[in-house]
Motif scaffolding. Sequence first.
Motif, PDB file in Angstrom:
ATOM      1  N   UNK A  29      -6.187  -9.546  12.499  1.00 41.21           N
ATOM      2  CA  UNK A  29      -6.119  -8.679  13.672  1.00 41.21           C
ATOM      3  C   UNK A  29      -7.091  -7.522  13.466  1.00 41.21           C
ATOM      4  N   UNK A  30      -7.198  -6.672  14.459  1.00 42.51           N
ATOM      5  CA  UNK A  30      -8.079  -5.522  14.341  1.00 42.51           C
ATOM      6  C   UNK A  30      -7.463  -4.362  13.567  1.00 42.51           C
ATOM      7  N   UNK A  31      -6.217  -4.494  13.184  1.00 40.69           N
ATOM      8  CA  UNK A  31      -5.569  -3.429  12.414  1.00 40.69           C
ATOM      9  C   UNK A  31      -5.981  -3.514  10.954  1.00 40.69           C
ATOM     10  N   UNK A  32      -6.027  -2.362  10.321  1.00 39.45           N
ATOM     11  CA  UNK A  32      -6.343  -2.302   8.904  1.00 39.45           C
ATOM     12  C   UNK A  32      -5.356  -1.350   8.229  1.00 39.45           C
ATOM     13  N   UNK A  33      -4.074  -1.755   8.103  1.00 44.19           N
ATOM     14  CA  UNK A  33      -3.053  -0.829   7.596  1.00 44.19           C
ATOM     15  C   UNK A  33      -3.274  -0.383   6.159  1.00 44.19           C
ATOM     16  N   UNK A  34      -3.789  -1.262   5.306  1.00 40.80           N
ATOM     17  CA  UNK A  34      -3.979  -0.884   3.896  1.00 40.80           C
ATOM     18  C   UNK A  34      -5.065   0.180   3.775  1.00 40.80           C
ATOM     19  N   UNK A  35      -6.186  -0.022   4.461  1.00 43.45           N
ATOM     20  CA  UNK A  35      -7.216   1.023   4.492  1.00 43.45           C
ATOM     21  C   UNK A  35      -6.643   2.327   5.020  1.00 43.45           C
ATOM     22  N   UNK A  36      -5.890   2.228   6.108  1.00 43.85           N
ATOM     23  CA  UNK A  36      -5.353   3.441   6.748  1.00 43.85           C
ATOM     24  C   UNK A  36      -4.417   4.188   5.796  1.00 43.85           C
ATOM     25  N   UNK A  37      -3.553   3.464   5.105  1.00 48.14           N
ATOM     26  CA  UNK A  37      -2.559   4.099   4.237  1.00 48.14           C
ATOM     27  C   UNK A  37      -3.211   4.687   2.988  1.00 48.14           C
ATOM     28  N   UNK A  38      -4.043   3.893   2.307  1.00 48.04           N
ATOM     29  CA  UNK A  38      -4.641   4.379   1.059  1.00 48.04           C
ATOM     30  C   UNK A  38      -5.665   5.485   1.311  1.00 48.04           C
ATOM     31  N   UNK A  39      -6.588   5.248   2.227  1.00 51.73           N
ATOM     32  CA  UNK A  39      -7.614   6.266   2.490  1.00 51.73           C
ATOM     33  C   UNK A  39      -7.011   7.494   3.147  1.00 51.73           C
ATOM     34  N   UNK A  40      -5.939   7.317   3.923  1.00 53.61           N
ATOM     35  CA  UNK A  40      -5.252   8.467   4.503  1.00 53.61           C
ATOM     36  C   UNK A  40      -4.597   9.337   3.446  1.00 53.61           C
ATOM     37  N   UNK A  41      -4.354   8.772   2.272  1.00 55.00           N
ATOM     38  CA  UNK A  41      -3.800   9.532   1.143  1.00 55.00           C
ATOM     39  C   UNK A  41      -4.881   9.886   0.129  1.00 55.00           C
ATOM     40  N   UNK A  42      -6.148   9.738   0.523  1.00 49.89           N
ATOM     41  CA  UNK A  42      -7.312  10.055  -0.310  1.00 49.89           C
ATOM     42  C   UNK A  42      -7.330   9.247  -1.602  1.00 49.89           C
ATOM     43  N   UNK A  43      -6.935   7.990  -1.494  1.00 51.03           N
ATOM     44  CA  UNK A  43      -7.026   7.059  -2.618  1.00 51.03           C
ATOM     45  C   UNK A  43      -8.218   6.143  -2.356  1.00 51.03           C
TER      46      UNK A  43
ATOM     47  N   UNK B  74       0.832  -1.207   0.000  1.00 47.89           N
ATOM     48  CA  UNK B  74       0.000   0.000   0.000  1.00 47.89           C
ATOM     49  C   UNK B  74       0.865   1.255   0.000  1.00 47.89           C
ATOM     50  N   UNK B  75       1.922   1.250   0.769  1.00 49.37           N
ATOM     51  CA  UNK B  75       2.828   2.405   0.802  1.00 49.37           C
ATOM     52  C   UNK B  75       3.475   2.627  -0.562  1.00 49.37           C
ATOM     53  N   UNK B  76       3.823   1.541  -1.235  1.00 47.25           N
ATOM     54  CA  UNK B  76       4.418   1.672  -2.570  1.00 47.25           C
ATOM     55  C   UNK B  76       3.405   2.269  -3.554  1.00 47.25           C
ATOM     56  N   UNK B  77       2.149   1.858  -3.456  1.00 48.10           N
ATOM     57  CA  UNK B  77       1.120   2.400  -4.342  1.00 48.10           C
ATOM     58  C   UNK B  77       0.936   3.898  -4.125  1.00 48.10           C
TER      59      UNK B  77
END
Length: 269
Positions: free
Chosen positions: A243-257, A220-223
């Motif tokens: 787990x309860x973490x959602x890093x891909x959602x956090x990274x992409x949506x945090x960058x407005x993708x 996700x960070x690379x994208x």
Amino acid sequence: HLAEDVALAQARMRLEGQTPVGRVSRPGERANVFSFVMRGGKDGWLCAAVHNTDVVPGPETNVIDESGRLSVADYRTRTDRRLIDVSHTIEHGMVTYKGLPAPIICDWMSREASRAKYAPGTEFHIGKIEMVANTGTYVDSPFHRYENGKDLAELPLESVADLDCVVVRVPHDSARAIDHIDLSTADVRGRAVLLHTGWDRHWRTDAYFENHPHLTARAAEWLVKSGARFVGIDSFNIDSIETGERPVHSILLGSEIPISEHMSGVSQV
């Protein structure tokens, strides 16, 4: 007066919502092409004309063919254009995500009931749909993850419609965690990236909810760094749900993708 002519042409292009750039250097590259017609004279080279050649944006695409010639492809006029539906059909009672209520699809006014309201021979049907937003194939906006993020109505249409796209084919026997995307930054920048895993073959079965393919935080960070505009996957979730973490959602949506999950038919794209 070359500098003045260039400045005037650039100003005109900007007023028309176009972005002047240098030139197209490889086959299939999209760009606005700024061309100069030059002529020689006793006082040296002079600018005879400055014009914008076959500009993008819009459906027009400037294409350099293998011989170096510039042409315009306009998909509105192409007879071989084909639209592909990459969404699942929403059906009454289906389960998209365990724990979320299934959609209710029913009549609000049936044809039989409408006959009492209208003239003889005139009847209508009005349907009613009750469902949560995460039903079937959908788009996650930043607000899905972040309280102050843009909701779906606030997303510019350019971020979800008429985007160039690239498809990443993920072999069925690959590891569940997709940590590497076999594309270059140039392939991804400004485009939608669709992940074709084939997991949609399990749709509406118990297997769909277990051990699904998903991206990793590293991917996700690379994208994000590569300039992706939109990311979609034909799987149960773009994140791992172990787990309860959602890093891909956090990274992409945090960058407005924006993200699309539960896609279908990406094999046709």
